[in-house]
Design an enzyme around this catalytic site. Structure first.
Site, PDB file in Angstrom:
ATOM      1  N   SER A  12       0.842  -1.196   0.000  1.00 17.64           N
ATOM      2  CA  SER A  12       0.000   0.000   0.000  1.00 17.64           C
ATOM      3  C   SER A  12       0.880   1.249   0.000  1.00 17.64           C
ATOM      4  CB  SER A  12      -0.900   0.008   1.236  1.00 17.64           C
ATOM      5  OG  SER A  12      -1.405   1.321   1.414  1.00 17.64           O
ATOM      6  N   HIS A  37      -1.169  -1.175  -4.260  1.00 17.17           N
ATOM      7  CA  HIS A  37      -2.452  -0.831  -3.651  1.00 17.17           C
ATOM      8  C   HIS A  37      -2.526   0.678  -3.440  1.00 17.17           C
ATOM      9  CE1 HIS A  37      -6.001  -1.797  -1.120  1.00 17.17           C
ATOM     10  NE2 HIS A  37      -5.568  -0.841  -0.302  1.00 17.17           N
ATOM     11  N   ASP A  39      -4.690   3.811  -1.987  1.00 18.30           N
ATOM     12  CA  ASP A  39      -5.770   4.168  -1.069  1.00 18.30           C
ATOM     13  C   ASP A  39      -6.294   5.563  -1.364  1.00 18.30           C
ATOM     14  OD1 ASP A  39      -6.000   1.879   0.757  1.00 18.30           O
ATOM     15  OD2 ASP A  39      -3.899   2.332   1.211  1.00 18.30           O
ATOM     16  N   ASP A 179      -6.669  -6.142   4.376  1.00 18.63           N
ATOM     17  CA  ASP A 179      -5.983  -4.845   4.371  1.00 18.63           C
ATOM     18  C   ASP A 179      -5.998  -4.233   5.763  1.00 18.63           C
ATOM     19  OD1 ASP A 179      -4.999  -2.324   3.740  1.00 18.63           O
ATOM     20  OD2 ASP A 179      -6.723  -1.719   2.517  1.00 18.63           O
TER      21      ASP A 179
HETATM   22  C1  DX5 Z   1      -6.292   1.955   5.463  1.00 16.11           C
HETATM   23  C2  DX5 Z   1      -5.811   1.523   4.110  1.00 16.11           C
HETATM   24  C3  DX5 Z   1      -4.714   0.518   4.108  1.00 16.11           C
HETATM   25  C4  DX5 Z   1      -3.455   0.963   4.807  1.00 16.11           C
HETATM   26  C5  DX5 Z   1      -2.694  -0.248   5.265  1.00 16.11           C
HETATM   27  O1  DX5 Z   1      -7.446   2.694   5.304  1.00 16.11           O
HETATM   28  O2  DX5 Z   1      -6.873   0.963   3.367  1.00 16.11           O
HETATM   29  O3  DX5 Z   1      -4.418   0.107   2.778  1.00 16.11           O
HETATM   30  O4  DX5 Z   1      -2.613   1.724   3.995  1.00 16.11           O
HETATM   31  O5  DX5 Z   1      -1.583   0.189   5.966  1.00 16.11           O
HETATM   32  P1  DX5 Z   1      -0.844  -0.714   7.030  1.00 16.11           P
HETATM   33  O6  DX5 Z   1      -0.318  -1.925   6.297  1.00 16.11           O
HETATM   34  O7  DX5 Z   1       0.223   0.173   7.530  1.00 16.11           O
HETATM   35  O8  DX5 Z   1      -1.851  -1.084   8.073  1.00 16.11           O
HETATM   36 ZN    ZN Z   2      -6.423   0.009   1.398  1.00 21.69          ZN
END
Ligand code: DX5
Ligand code: ZN
Length: 219
Positions: A12, A37, A39, A179
């Site tokens: 992400s 990914h 966001d 996720d």
């Molecule tokens: C949160 C996002 C995730 C996030 C995950 O709203 O959808 O994709 O970036 O980050 P980590 O792996 O740090 O929890």
């Molecule tokens: Zn996400």
């Protein structure tokens, strides 16, 4: 974009250094990321803002990786064409955000991209079961959407398991993605429960050696 039945990792970008996006993307690409990914947050559906189609098209020009676009926005149907045009390969929207799920899936697929639905931690798996046949992916959130670096919620594990049963029971190829809060330890839990695609922000982008981070997540 290949959706063949293997375990995939989608770093992400939220945890990347945005002042050095080109190198950050190159770093995870070289490390063996399967998808990237993205966001997208609108400050309405979640209390945070990130980026929109303009940045996605800049990212598109930097990498051949499939762009897995997670829309945390209140009007996914309105914006989906702009993300498809920007180069997204998969567009995932939140079931909690839309009135007409069937129509939103149809509209996304009509753009020539893959379609996914995401559910927040408090939303039961039942909310996606009626649509499995027409979906390429279901994204189960294992943190409240909005921010990276949060702690994994173990309640996601039984949800993965019951979704796995439903998908296998109907002989479908719909992928299960998870996720939020994924590190080598939680990756094992979700893998054992039957997940297909792991999203990991902090544990990949904040690592000095993303290739090692990816292989730990796959181990
Ligand atoms: C949160 C996002 C995730 C996030 C995950 O709203 O959808 O994709 O970036 O980050 P980590 O792996 O740090 O929890
Ligand atoms: Zn996400």
């Amino acid at each position: 974009m290949s959706l063949a039945r293997t375990r995939l990792i989608a770093p992400s970008l939220l945890a990347a250094d945005f002042a050095d996006l080109r190198n950050e993307i190159f770093r995870v690409e070289k490390a063996g990321a399967d998808w990237l990914h993205l966001d997208v947050m609108d400050g309405h559906f979640v209390p945070n803002l990130t980026f929109g189609p303009f940045i996605v098209s800049a990212i598109r020009s930097l990498t051949p990786l499939p762009l897995d676009t997670h829309l945390m926005i209140t009007d996914p149907a309105f914006y989906a064409p702009r993300f498809a045009e920007a180069g997204s390969n998969l567009i995932t929207f939140h079931v909690e955000a839309v009135q007409d799920v069937v129509r939103t899936i149809r509209e996304i697929k009509g753009l020539g991209v893959k379609a996914g639905i995401s559910i927040k931690p408090a939303t039961p798996v039942d909310a996606v079961l009626p649509y499995l046949e027409s979906l390429d992916l279901v994204l189960l959130m294992s943190v409240e959407p909005g921010f990276g670096g949060q702690k994994f919620m173990p309640e996601a594990v039984p949800k993965i398991r019951s979704l796995r049963e439903a998908i296998d029971g109907r002989n479908l190829t719909t992928k299960i993605q998870v996720d939020g809060g994924i590190n080598p330890e939680t990756a094992k839990l979700v893998r054992d429960a039957g997940v297909d695609v792991i999203v990991a922000g902090t544990s990949v982008f904040r690592s000095k050696d993303p290739a090692a981070a990816l292989s730990q997540l796959r181990a």
